[in-house]
Write a protein that holds these residues in place. Structure first.
Motif, PDB file in Angstrom:
ATOM      1  N   THR A 235     -95.325 -47.178   4.672  1.00  0.00           N
ATOM      2  CA  THR A 235     -96.637 -46.560   4.435  1.00  0.00           C
ATOM      3  C   THR A 235     -96.902 -46.103   6.543  1.00  0.00           C
ATOM      4  OG1 THR A 235     -96.964 -47.275   2.011  1.00  0.00           O
ATOM      5  CG2 THR A 235     -98.504 -45.795   3.368  1.00  0.00           C
ATOM      6  N   LEU A 236     -96.702 -47.274   6.791  1.00  0.00           N
ATOM      7  CA  LEU A 236     -97.540 -46.615   8.297  1.00  0.00           C
ATOM      8  C   LEU A 236     -96.701 -46.080   9.344  1.00  0.00           C
ATOM      9  CD1 LEU A 236     -98.627 -50.591   8.555  1.00  0.00           C
ATOM     10  CD2 LEU A 236    -100.501 -48.749   8.840  1.00  0.00           C
ATOM     11  N   VAL A 237     -95.530 -46.447   8.558  1.00  0.00           N
ATOM     12  CA  VAL A 237     -94.267 -45.650   9.570  1.00  0.00           C
ATOM     13  C   VAL A 237     -94.252 -44.096   9.107  1.00  0.00           C
ATOM     14  CG1 VAL A 237     -91.466 -45.366   9.906  1.00  0.00           C
ATOM     15  CG2 VAL A 237     -92.206 -47.290  10.189  1.00  0.00           C
ATOM     16  N   VAL A 238     -94.999 -43.770   7.852  1.00  0.00           N
ATOM     17  CA  VAL A 238     -94.789 -42.629   7.743  1.00  0.00           C
ATOM     18  C   VAL A 238     -95.710 -42.204   8.169  1.00  0.00           C
ATOM     19  CG1 VAL A 238     -94.789 -40.738   5.745  1.00  0.00           C
ATOM     20  CG2 VAL A 238     -93.076 -42.570   5.271  1.00  0.00           C
ATOM     21  N   LEU A 239     -97.004 -42.211   8.079  1.00  0.00           N
ATOM     22  CA  LEU A 239     -98.088 -42.136   8.907  1.00  0.00           C
ATOM     23  C   LEU A 239     -97.889 -41.933  10.033  1.00  0.00           C
ATOM     24  CD1 LEU A 239    -101.621 -41.368   8.316  1.00  0.00           C
ATOM     25  CD2 LEU A 239    -101.427 -44.024   9.037  1.00  0.00           C
ATOM     26  N   TYR A 240     -97.083 -42.910  10.891  1.00  0.00           N
ATOM     27  CA  TYR A 240     -97.022 -43.341  12.763  1.00  0.00           C
ATOM     28  C   TYR A 240     -96.056 -41.622  13.050  1.00  0.00           C
ATOM     29  CZ  TYR A 240     -96.257 -43.664  17.305  1.00  0.00           C
ATOM     30  OH  TYR A 240     -95.960 -43.628  18.878  1.00  0.00           O
ATOM     31  N   VAL A 241     -94.930 -41.501  12.019  1.00  0.00           N
ATOM     32  CA  VAL A 241     -94.217 -40.481  12.208  1.00  0.00           C
ATOM     33  C   VAL A 241     -94.429 -38.897  12.009  1.00  0.00           C
ATOM     34  CG1 VAL A 241     -92.370 -39.445  11.052  1.00  0.00           C
ATOM     35  CG2 VAL A 241     -91.898 -41.550  11.754  1.00  0.00           C
ATOM     36  N   PHE A 242     -95.740 -38.524  10.836  1.00  0.00           N
ATOM     37  CA  PHE A 242     -96.226 -37.449  10.858  1.00  0.00           C
ATOM     38  C   PHE A 242     -96.905 -37.454  12.287  1.00  0.00           C
ATOM     39  CE2 PHE A 242     -99.898 -35.857   8.986  1.00  0.00           C
ATOM     40  CZ  PHE A 242    -100.032 -34.407   8.631  1.00  0.00           C
ATOM     41  N   PHE A 243     -98.242 -38.237  12.289  1.00  0.00           N
ATOM     42  CA  PHE A 243     -98.880 -38.032  13.993  1.00  0.00           C
ATOM     43  C   PHE A 243     -97.974 -37.478  15.028  1.00  0.00           C
ATOM     44  CE2 PHE A 243    -102.335 -39.523  10.866  1.00  0.00           C
ATOM     45  CZ  PHE A 243    -103.081 -38.204  10.513  1.00  0.00           C
ATOM     46  N   PHE A 244     -96.811 -38.364  15.023  1.00  0.00           N
ATOM     47  CA  PHE A 244     -96.444 -38.465  16.302  1.00  0.00           C
ATOM     48  C   PHE A 244     -95.058 -36.940  16.181  1.00  0.00           C
ATOM     49  CE2 PHE A 244     -91.794 -39.140  17.827  1.00  0.00           C
ATOM     50  CZ  PHE A 244     -92.213 -39.549  19.017  1.00  0.00           C
ATOM     51  N   GLY A 245     -94.841 -36.790  15.051  1.00  0.00           N
ATOM     52  CA  GLY A 245     -94.525 -34.920  15.458  1.00  0.00           C
ATOM     53  C   GLY A 245     -95.619 -34.286  15.705  1.00  0.00           C
ATOM     54  N   ILE A 246     -96.489 -34.170  14.944  1.00  0.00           N
ATOM     55  CA  ILE A 246     -97.726 -33.351  15.788  1.00  0.00           C
ATOM     56  C   ILE A 246     -97.570 -33.512  17.346  1.00  0.00           C
ATOM     57  CG2 ILE A 246    -100.201 -32.420  14.885  1.00  0.00           C
ATOM     58  CD1 ILE A 246     -99.934 -33.757  12.693  1.00  0.00           C
ATOM     59  N   ASP A 247     -98.439 -34.788  17.400  1.00  0.00           N
ATOM     60  CA  ASP A 247     -98.183 -34.297  18.761  1.00  0.00           C
ATOM     61  C   ASP A 247     -97.375 -34.358  19.259  1.00  0.00           C
ATOM     62  OD1 ASP A 247     -98.985 -36.290  21.567  1.00  0.00           O
ATOM     63  OD2 ASP A 247     -98.194 -38.435  20.835  1.00  0.00           O
ATOM     64  N   ASN A 248     -96.048 -34.515  19.416  1.00  0.00           N
ATOM     65  CA  ASN A 248     -94.928 -33.899  20.415  1.00  0.00           C
ATOM     66  C   ASN A 248     -94.517 -32.621  20.209  1.00  0.00           C
ATOM     67  OD1 ASN A 248     -92.814 -36.439  22.004  1.00  0.00           O
ATOM     68  ND2 ASN A 248     -93.918 -37.463  20.022  1.00  0.00           N
ATOM     69  N   VAL A 249     -94.739 -32.056  19.396  1.00  0.00           N
ATOM     70  CA  VAL A 249     -95.148 -30.888  19.664  1.00  0.00           C
ATOM     71  C   VAL A 249     -95.685 -29.630  20.039  1.00  0.00           C
ATOM     72  CG1 VAL A 249     -95.354 -28.375  18.171  1.00  0.00           C
ATOM     73  CG2 VAL A 249     -94.173 -30.165  17.035  1.00  0.00           C
ATOM     74  N   ILE A 250     -97.534 -30.442  20.407  1.00  0.00           N
ATOM     75  CA  ILE A 250     -98.076 -29.975  21.826  1.00  0.00           C
ATOM     76  C   ILE A 250     -97.615 -30.675  22.608  1.00  0.00           C
ATOM     77  CG2 ILE A 250    -100.569 -30.354  21.933  1.00  0.00           C
ATOM     78  CD1 ILE A 250    -101.237 -31.113  19.168  1.00  0.00           C
ATOM     79  N   TRP A 251     -97.168 -31.933  22.756  1.00  0.00           N
ATOM     80  CA  TRP A 251     -96.182 -32.410  23.801  1.00  0.00           C
ATOM     81  C   TRP A 251     -95.329 -31.645  24.727  1.00  0.00           C
ATOM     82  CZ3 TRP A 251     -97.316 -34.952  28.113  1.00  0.00           C
ATOM     83  CH2 TRP A 251     -96.574 -35.397  28.915  1.00  0.00           C
ATOM     84  N   ILE A 252     -94.393 -30.966  23.735  1.00  0.00           N
ATOM     85  CA  ILE A 252     -93.660 -30.481  24.712  1.00  0.00           C
ATOM     86  C   ILE A 252     -93.683 -28.980  24.845  1.00  0.00           C
ATOM     87  CG2 ILE A 252     -91.256 -28.766  23.122  1.00  0.00           C
ATOM     88  CD1 ILE A 252     -90.477 -31.392  21.779  1.00  0.00           C
ATOM     89  N   TYR A 253     -95.189 -27.812  24.703  1.00  0.00           N
ATOM     90  CA  TYR A 253     -95.486 -27.221  24.739  1.00  0.00           C
ATOM     91  C   TYR A 253     -95.439 -27.547  25.670  1.00  0.00           C
ATOM     92  CZ  TYR A 253     -99.748 -23.613  25.353  1.00  0.00           C
ATOM     93  OH  TYR A 253    -100.091 -22.668  25.677  1.00  0.00           O
ATOM     94  N   MET A 254     -96.694 -28.484  25.557  1.00  0.00           N
ATOM     95  CA  MET A 254     -97.127 -29.210  27.383  1.00  0.00           C
ATOM     96  C   MET A 254     -96.028 -29.021  28.494  1.00  0.00           C
ATOM     97  SD  MET A 254    -100.219 -31.603  26.095  1.00  0.00           S
ATOM     98  CE  MET A 254    -100.646 -31.477  27.818  1.00  0.00           C
ATOM     99  N   LEU A 255     -95.062 -29.362  28.308  1.00  0.00           N
ATOM    100  CA  LEU A 255     -94.291 -29.208  29.233  1.00  0.00           C
ATOM    101  C   LEU A 255     -93.734 -28.051  29.856  1.00  0.00           C
ATOM    102  CD1 LEU A 255     -91.911 -32.064  28.479  1.00  0.00           C
ATOM    103  CD2 LEU A 255     -93.124 -32.321  29.937  1.00  0.00           C
TER     104      LEU A 255
END
Length: 313
Positions: A235-255
């Motif tokens: 459950t913790l892994v699924v929770l982390y991966v979900f928000f990690f995905g959103i975080d990195n979509v924004i991070w790639i845009y910022m780059l």
């Protein structure tokens, strides 16, 4: 203060308050468990350290971010920014690394005993602290460049290739430094997330294939506790991966842009901090040891409240 700023400020305030409270409760519960119980499972030590890393992240990123949103400016000078940004980078890195460590250790714990695992399983408790030390050293080395690019906000326009955090600026000075930093952080994060997903997938496979065996272990060897722990980890892994995905979509845009809008930066901060704020409540709800300590502490406080009310009457 307009409506947009108010909503943003209240959102950060709720996220920060919930996260600090939840992680503090988990830390205190595990501190009591470690001090009072003779045998501590590796999972307990890892969850305790995860709560510490998440608390470190929230204190160094969300607290100053919330204060900035509500109009407090020039909170930190240059040395203060360097310390806070460095601590935040380490806390964020430890959050993903320790979640990955939790998943790997739990996969090894519930895996069927084999020639190699029969030697590794008894050694797991003794590997926890060296692994913590290794992760701290690794991330301190990877994040060492952060203080050199961090500074207090300057008056005037924000230069290109600068992350405007509100309370601090991270000025990479040129596009090459900007991209190298982003790639280094992303490679580390994706490597640990990939390992995390692989071990969690293995856990799900074991639980699916050996459900009857696990039910038998529950009666004779306490396998039910291991199964609950495994489900918490997944459950913790699924929770982390979900928000990690959103975080990195924004991070790639910022780059891809030379100047990042403060709104985009605030969105990334919010979503990247959601895991740190929500994960302690999953731990509390699924971990019987932590839940028992919280209930015990609440019951101990109740008589004192009742005595105080009766004396007032």
């Amino acid at each position: 203060m307009d409506l947009c700023v108010t909503i943003k400020g209240v959102s950060f305030l709720l996220q920060t308050g919930m996260g600090i409270f939840g992680n503090s409760v988990v830390l205190l519960a595990y501190a009591n468990i470690i001090c009072t119980q003779p045998k501590i499972l590796p999972v307990d030590l890892i969850l305790c350290h995860l709560a510490f890393a998440n608390l470190m992240l929230l204190l160094t990123r969300c607290v100053p971010q919330t204060m900035t949103v509500f109009g407090l400016k020039y909170l930190l000078n240059d040395p203060g920014c360097k310390v806070v940004i460095y601590a935040y980078r380490i806390g964020r890195a430890l959050s993903v690394c320790i979640t990955c460590m939790l998943s790997v250790f739990q996969a090894v714990t519930i895996a069927p005993a084999g020639p190699r695992l029969s030697r590794l399983k008894p050694a797991l408790p003794s590997l926890v602290l060296p692994t913590f030390a290794g992760l701290w050293l690794l991330n301190m080395a990877i994040c060492i460049a952060a203080p050199f690019f961090s500074m207090a906000p300057r008056n005037g326009t924000v230069p290109a290739f600068t992350l405007n955090l509100g309370f601090c600026h991270v000025d990479f000075r040129d596009y090459l430094s900007y991209v190298i930093n982003g790639v280094a952080v992303s490679v580390r994060d994706f490597a640990f997330v990939a390992l995390m997903l692989g071990s969690s997938g293995y856990i799900l496979l074991l639980l699916h294939r050996h459900s009857h065996k696990v039910r038998g272990m529950r009666r004779s060897h306490g396998g039910g506790a291991e199964t609950r722990a495994a489900k918490t980890v997944v459950t913790l892994v699924v929770l982390y991966v979900f928000f990690f995905g959103i975080d990195n979509v924004i991070w790639i845009y910022m780059l891809t842009v030379p100047k990042v809008s403060p709104v985009v930066a605030d969105m990334r901060v919010f979503f990247s901090s959601c895991y740190a704020s929500l994960s302690p409540y999953f731990i509390i709800s699924s971990n019987k040891k932590v839940k028992a300590k919280i209930v015990c502490a609440a019951e101990q406080d109740q008589p004192s409240v009742d005595n105080q009310e009766s004396s007032e009457k």
